[in-house]
Design a protein around this motif. Structure first.
Motif, PDB file in Angstrom:
ATOM      1  N   PRO A   8       0.829  -1.195   0.000  1.00 37.97           N
ATOM      2  CA  PRO A   8       0.000   0.000   0.000  1.00 37.97           C
ATOM      3  C   PRO A   8       0.865   1.247   0.000  1.00 37.97           C
ATOM      4  CG  PRO A   8      -0.038  -1.076   2.153  1.00 37.97           C
ATOM      5  CD  PRO A   8       0.643  -2.018   1.209  1.00 37.97           C
ATOM      6  N   GLY A   9       0.397   2.286  -0.665  1.00 37.98           N
ATOM      7  CA  GLY A   9       1.211   3.479  -0.848  1.00 37.98           C
ATOM      8  C   GLY A   9       1.007   4.517   0.239  1.00 37.98           C
ATOM      9  N   ASP A  10       1.358   5.773  -0.111  1.00 41.59           N
ATOM     10  CA  ASP A  10       1.311   6.866   0.835  1.00 41.59           C
ATOM     11  C   ASP A  10      -0.117   7.183   1.249  1.00 41.59           C
ATOM     12  OD1 ASP A  10       4.014   7.079   0.658  1.00 41.59           O
ATOM     13  OD2 ASP A  10       4.001   8.768  -0.725  1.00 41.59           O
ATOM     14  N   VAL A  11      -0.249   7.613   2.503  1.00 40.37           N
ATOM     15  CA  VAL A  11      -1.522   8.101   3.019  1.00 40.37           C
ATOM     16  C   VAL A  11      -1.270   9.478   3.622  1.00 40.37           C
ATOM     17  CG1 VAL A  11      -3.416   7.740   4.640  1.00 40.37           C
ATOM     18  CG2 VAL A  11      -2.322   5.775   3.529  1.00 40.37           C
ATOM     19  N   PRO A  47     -11.520   1.887   7.585  1.00 39.88           N
ATOM     20  CA  PRO A  47     -12.186   1.138   6.505  1.00 39.88           C
ATOM     21  C   PRO A  47     -11.755   1.585   5.116  1.00 39.88           C
ATOM     22  CG  PRO A  47     -13.767   1.708   8.209  1.00 39.88           C
ATOM     23  CD  PRO A  47     -12.498   2.421   8.554  1.00 39.88           C
ATOM     24  N   LEU A  48     -11.552   2.892   4.935  1.00 34.99           N
ATOM     25  CA  LEU A  48     -11.119   3.372   3.627  1.00 34.99           C
ATOM     26  C   LEU A  48      -9.747   2.810   3.272  1.00 34.99           C
ATOM     27  CD1 LEU A  48     -11.318   5.271   1.144  1.00 34.99           C
ATOM     28  CD2 LEU A  48     -10.228   7.025   2.565  1.00 34.99           C
ATOM     29  N   LEU A  49      -8.821   2.847   4.226  1.00 38.97           N
ATOM     30  CA  LEU A  49      -7.469   2.367   3.940  1.00 38.97           C
ATOM     31  C   LEU A  49      -7.447   0.860   3.737  1.00 38.97           C
ATOM     32  CD1 LEU A  49      -5.294   4.606   6.270  1.00 38.97           C
ATOM     33  CD2 LEU A  49      -6.085   4.999   3.948  1.00 38.97           C
ATOM     34  N   GLU A  50      -8.323   0.147   4.429  1.00 43.55           N
ATOM     35  CA  GLU A  50      -8.414  -1.305   4.200  1.00 43.55           C
ATOM     36  C   GLU A  50      -8.864  -1.582   2.773  1.00 43.55           C
ATOM     37  OE1 GLU A  50     -11.009  -2.584   7.280  1.00 43.55           O
ATOM     38  OE2 GLU A  50      -9.426  -2.651   8.818  1.00 43.55           O
ATOM     39  N   LEU A  51      -9.771  -0.767   2.255  1.00 39.19           N
ATOM     40  CA  LEU A  51     -10.219  -0.934   0.871  1.00 39.19           C
ATOM     41  C   LEU A  51      -9.075  -0.665  -0.105  1.00 39.19           C
ATOM     42  CD1 LEU A  51     -13.771   0.717   0.885  1.00 39.19           C
ATOM     43  CD2 LEU A  51     -13.223  -1.694   0.510  1.00 39.19           C
ATOM     44  N   THR A  52      -8.271   0.363   0.175  1.00 35.96           N
ATOM     45  CA  THR A  52      -7.158   0.663  -0.729  1.00 35.96           C
ATOM     46  C   THR A  52      -6.101  -0.430  -0.676  1.00 35.96           C
ATOM     47  OG1 THR A  52      -5.941   1.975   0.930  1.00 35.96           O
ATOM     48  CG2 THR A  52      -7.554   3.135  -0.450  1.00 35.96           C
ATOM     49  N   GLU A  53      -5.925  -1.066   0.478  1.00 38.67           N
ATOM     50  CA  GLU A  53      -4.973  -2.172   0.566  1.00 38.67           C
ATOM     51  C   GLU A  53      -5.453  -3.363  -0.258  1.00 38.67           C
ATOM     52  OE1 GLU A  53      -4.358  -2.984   4.657  1.00 38.67           O
ATOM     53  OE2 GLU A  53      -3.384  -1.055   5.066  1.00 38.67           O
ATOM     54  N   ALA A  63      -5.218  10.681  -0.204  1.00 35.27           N
ATOM     55  CA  ALA A  63      -5.281  11.882   0.627  1.00 35.27           C
ATOM     56  C   ALA A  63      -6.697  12.033   1.143  1.00 35.27           C
ATOM     57  CB  ALA A  63      -4.876  13.111  -0.177  1.00 35.27           C
ATOM     58  N   VAL A  64      -6.829  12.267   2.437  1.00 37.55           N
ATOM     59  CA  VAL A  64      -8.141  12.369   3.070  1.00 37.55           C
ATOM     60  C   VAL A  64      -8.245  13.723   3.766  1.00 37.55           C
ATOM     61  CG1 VAL A  64      -9.735  11.347   4.721  1.00 37.55           C
ATOM     62  CG2 VAL A  64      -8.166   9.869   3.439  1.00 37.55           C
ATOM     63  N   VAL A  65      -9.279  14.485   3.422  1.00 36.64           N
ATOM     64  CA  VAL A  65      -9.520  15.779   4.072  1.00 36.64           C
ATOM     65  C   VAL A  65     -10.450  15.543   5.249  1.00 36.64           C
ATOM     66  CG1 VAL A  65     -10.363  18.136   3.797  1.00 36.64           C
ATOM     67  CG2 VAL A  65      -9.259  16.964   1.866  1.00 36.64           C
ATOM     68  N   VAL A  66      -9.978  15.882   6.446  1.00 36.56           N
ATOM     69  CA  VAL A  66     -10.753  15.689   7.677  1.00 36.56           C
ATOM     70  C   VAL A  66     -10.771  17.024   8.414  1.00 36.56           C
ATOM     71  CG1 VAL A  66     -10.957  14.390   9.815  1.00 36.56           C
ATOM     72  CG2 VAL A  66      -9.946  13.301   7.805  1.00 36.56           C
TER      73      VAL A  66
END
Length: 292
Positions: A8-11, A47-53, A63-66
């Motif tokens: 998995p890449g950069d977050v 959950p989002l990062l699990e999907l990207t993995e 990139a996530v805007v929070v």
């Protein structure tokens, strides 16, 4: 993880003060081919990062805007950040600006601050600043946008988060003019006003530090190359140490009076001397070039 699947890449978590430029940064990242998700509740980060993995290399950079638009959900961001950073390389960029600048920006668009309630815009800004204090403290990169326009913030984003290849650290060497104020979010500052100013030469005055004639003049002055060699030598262990401490970005500012001649030349030359530091990507930015 399956041996055949890409890592998995950069977050990148983009957060910060309302009105400080989060949307501008998000748009610039999207142009750089980051997968950008806006206004995501912190509870949805994992959950989002699990999907990207699961997608392997299909979504290499996320990139996530929070921000406080998530209302009460936003209070879980510090804990979510700690949880994510325990298992995957996650960086946090925090956008900030002075209270006065934020008030002017909200007044310009005639929109209320999301936390002002029955109070003033400034009341909302102060509530948000208190709420975000621990997030700002934990951020990997803090960008003060008080003196940046939309175009300048986009360029800064490209310099920081563009294609870094295999670099473990990205250093931005930034020329600037002291007459326009110190850059607010730099790690180190060097002053080139010890060198004679090409401004006082009628032939060189209209040119910039990117002109070969100005470069030759500046580098021909006593102490110029000695400074460059010594400063580059001093910076090498600093950049190596940043990598050991997992500091992914730094900004080194090189200043002269107007940011037009000496600082531009010396920034370019310093970049050339640092280009071979292992694990480091070197970028050059000229904050004030063209203002005169």
């Amino acid at each position: 993880m399956d041996p055949g699947r890409d890592e998995p890449g950069d977050v990148l978590i983009v957060t910060g003060m309302s009105g400080a430029g989060r949307s501008t940064v998000a748009n610039a990242l999207e142009d750089l081919d980051w997968y950008v998700v806006d206004n995501l509740p912190p509870q949805m980060l994992r959950p989002l990062l699990e999907l990207t993995e699961l997608a392997g290399g299909a979504v290499p950079r996320v990139a996530v805007v929070v921000d406080v638009r998530g209302r009460s959900l936003f209070s879980d961001l510090p804990e979510a950040m700690r949880s994510l950073q325990a298992g995957r390389q996650v960086r946090v960029v925090f956008l900030d600006a002075s209270d006065a600048v934020l008030v002017r920006r909200f007044e310009a668009v005639r929109r209320p601050h999301p936390l002002q309630g029955d109070g003033t815009i400034l009341d909302g800004i102060r509530r948000e600043r208190d709420r975000l204090a621990p997030v700002r403290e934990a951020a990997d990169v803090v960008i003060d946008t008080s003196s940046l326009n939309v175009h300048q913030l986009s360029l800064r984003t490209v310099a920081l988060f563009g294609d870094e290849g295999a670099a473990r650290h990205t250093v931005t060497l930034m020329s600037f003019g002291f007459k326009y104020g110190l850059p607010p979010d730099v790690d180190l500052v060097a002053d080139m006003r010890f060198l004679p100013n090409p401004f006082w030469s009628e032939d060189l005055r209209p040119l910039t530090g990117e002109d070969p004639r100005v470069r030759e003049y500046v580098l021909g002055q006593e102490g110029a190359t000695q400074f460059l060699d010594a400063y580059a030598t001093a910076l090498r262990p600093v950049l190596e140490g940043y990598q050991r401490e997992n500091k992914r970005h730094s900004v080194i500012a090189i200043g002269c009076t107007g940011g037009k001649h000496r600082s531009v030349v010396m920034t370019r030359e310093l970049a050339a001397r640092l280009s071979d530091v292992a694990g480091v990507a070197v970028r050059v930015a000229h904050r004030d070039l063209g203002r005169e």
